[in-house]
Design a protein around this motif. Structure first.
Motif, PDB file in Angstrom:
ATOM      1  N   GLY A  43       0.813  -1.218   0.000  1.00 63.29           N
ATOM      2  CA  GLY A  43       0.000   0.000   0.000  1.00 63.29           C
ATOM      3  C   GLY A  43       0.841   1.260   0.000  1.00 63.29           C
ATOM      4  N   LEU A  44       1.895   1.260   0.800  1.00 62.16           N
ATOM      5  CA  LEU A  44       2.769   2.439   0.830  1.00 62.16           C
ATOM      6  C   LEU A  44       3.496   2.633  -0.494  1.00 62.16           C
ATOM      7  CD1 LEU A  44       4.239   2.236   4.442  1.00 62.16           C
ATOM      8  CD2 LEU A  44       2.669   3.961   3.529  1.00 62.16           C
ATOM      9  N   ASN A  45       3.961   1.543  -1.090  1.00 62.97           N
ATOM     10  CA  ASN A  45       4.611   1.657  -2.407  1.00 62.97           C
ATOM     11  C   ASN A  45       3.644   2.205  -3.445  1.00 62.97           C
ATOM     12  OD1 ASN A  45       7.170   0.807  -1.668  1.00 62.97           O
ATOM     13  ND2 ASN A  45       6.679  -1.336  -1.974  1.00 62.97           N
ATOM     14  N   ALA A  46       2.410   1.718  -3.450  1.00 62.02           N
ATOM     15  CA  ALA A  46       1.411   2.210  -4.393  1.00 62.02           C
ATOM     16  C   ALA A  46       1.101   3.680  -4.120  1.00 62.02           C
ATOM     17  CB  ALA A  46       0.140   1.371  -4.305  1.00 62.02           C
ATOM     18  N   ALA A  47       1.022   4.052  -2.854  1.00 67.04           N
ATOM     19  CA  ALA A  47       0.731   5.443  -2.506  1.00 67.04           C
ATOM     20  C   ALA A  47       1.853   6.368  -2.961  1.00 67.04           C
ATOM     21  CB  ALA A  47       0.522   5.562  -0.994  1.00 67.04           C
ATOM     22  N   LEU A  48       3.104   5.955  -2.731  1.00 60.54           N
ATOM     23  CA  LEU A  48       4.233   6.791  -3.156  1.00 60.54           C
ATOM     24  C   LEU A  48       4.290   6.907  -4.672  1.00 60.54           C
ATOM     25  CD1 LEU A  48       6.910   5.620  -0.578  1.00 60.54           C
ATOM     26  CD2 LEU A  48       5.692   7.807  -0.633  1.00 60.54           C
ATOM     27  N   ASP A  49       4.000   5.820  -5.385  1.00 57.69           N
ATOM     28  CA  ASP A  49       3.958   5.882  -6.842  1.00 57.69           C
ATOM     29  C   ASP A  49       2.871   6.842  -7.312  1.00 57.69           C
ATOM     30  OD1 ASP A  49       6.031   4.096  -7.101  1.00 57.69           O
ATOM     31  OD2 ASP A  49       4.744   2.375  -7.591  1.00 57.69           O
ATOM     32  N   ALA A  50       1.714   6.795  -6.683  1.00 55.21           N
ATOM     33  CA  ALA A  50       0.600   7.664  -7.073  1.00 55.21           C
ATOM     34  C   ALA A  50       0.916   9.126  -6.800  1.00 55.21           C
ATOM     35  CB  ALA A  50      -0.672   7.257  -6.325  1.00 55.21           C
ATOM     36  N   LEU A  51       1.697   9.380  -5.768  1.00 58.05           N
ATOM     37  CA  LEU A  51       2.007  10.767  -5.406  1.00 58.05           C
ATOM     38  C   LEU A  51       3.226  11.332  -6.126  1.00 58.05           C
ATOM     39  CD1 LEU A  51       1.359  10.488  -1.568  1.00 58.05           C
ATOM     40  CD2 LEU A  51      -0.116  11.545  -3.292  1.00 58.05           C
ATOM     41  N   THR A  52       4.030  10.474  -6.724  1.00 61.02           N
ATOM     42  CA  THR A  52       5.260  10.923  -7.373  1.00 61.02           C
ATOM     43  C   THR A  52       5.009  12.008  -8.412  1.00 61.02           C
ATOM     44  OG1 THR A  52       6.335   8.819  -7.000  1.00 61.02           O
ATOM     45  CG2 THR A  52       7.236  10.164  -8.749  1.00 61.02           C
ATOM     46  N   ASP A  53       3.981  11.853  -9.234  1.00 59.78           N
ATOM     47  CA  ASP A  53       3.706  12.820 -10.290  1.00 59.78           C
ATOM     48  C   ASP A  53       3.030  14.086  -9.789  1.00 59.78           C
ATOM     49  OD1 ASP A  53       4.811  11.191 -12.181  1.00 59.78           O
ATOM     50  OD2 ASP A  53       2.909  10.241 -12.705  1.00 59.78           O
ATOM     51  N   ARG A  54       2.751  14.171  -8.507  1.00 61.47           N
ATOM     52  CA  ARG A  54       2.017  15.309  -7.987  1.00 61.47           C
ATOM     53  C   ARG A  54       2.874  16.160  -7.059  1.00 61.47           C
ATOM     54  NH1 ARG A  54      -1.206  11.186  -9.043  1.00 61.47           N
ATOM     55  NH2 ARG A  54      -3.271  11.534  -9.858  1.00 61.47           N
TER      56      ARG A  54
END
Length: 93
Positions: A43-54
C-alpha cells in the motif's frame, strides 16, 4: 520514504472476498511477511507511486526564468544519442 519502524497506533479495516484474502495471504507468505506487513508495504509503495507525479516545487523568479528557458531551448547536439536512436531496436532485427 515513510517510516514503518515506529510503533503503529492506527487501524484500517478492510472487507474483501475470501479468495482475495487467501491470495494476499499466499503472497505475504511467499515474501516471508505477515499479512499486515505485506499489505502495508504494498500500500505504501502504491501510494508513493501515485504521489510521485504530484510533487510541487517552488523557485524564486531567477531560477524560474532559468527553468523556463531550459524548457524552451533546443536540445544540444548529441551525436552519440543520435547514433543510438538511429539503430534498430534489438527486438526489431
Amino acid at each position: 520514504m515513510v517510516n514503518t519502524t515506529t510503533a503503529a497506533s492506527e487501524r484500517v479495516r478492510l472487507r474483501m472476498t475470501l479468495t482475495a484474502k487467501r491470495t494476499l495471504q499466499r503472497a505475504a507468505a511467499a515474501t516471508n511477511k505477515t499479512l499486515t506487513e505485506f499489505l502495508l508495504d504494498a500500500g505504501l509503495n502504491a501510494a508513493l507511486d501515485a504521489l510521485t507525479d504530484r510533487r510541487v516545487f517552488q523557485l524564486n523568479e531567477k531560477r524560474w526564468n532559468a527553468f523556463m528557458a531550459a524548457l524552451v531551448a533546443p536540445p544540444k547536439n548529441n551525436p552519440r544519442l543520435r547514433k543510438l536512436l538511429a539503430r534498430k531496436a534489438s527486438w526489431e532485427q
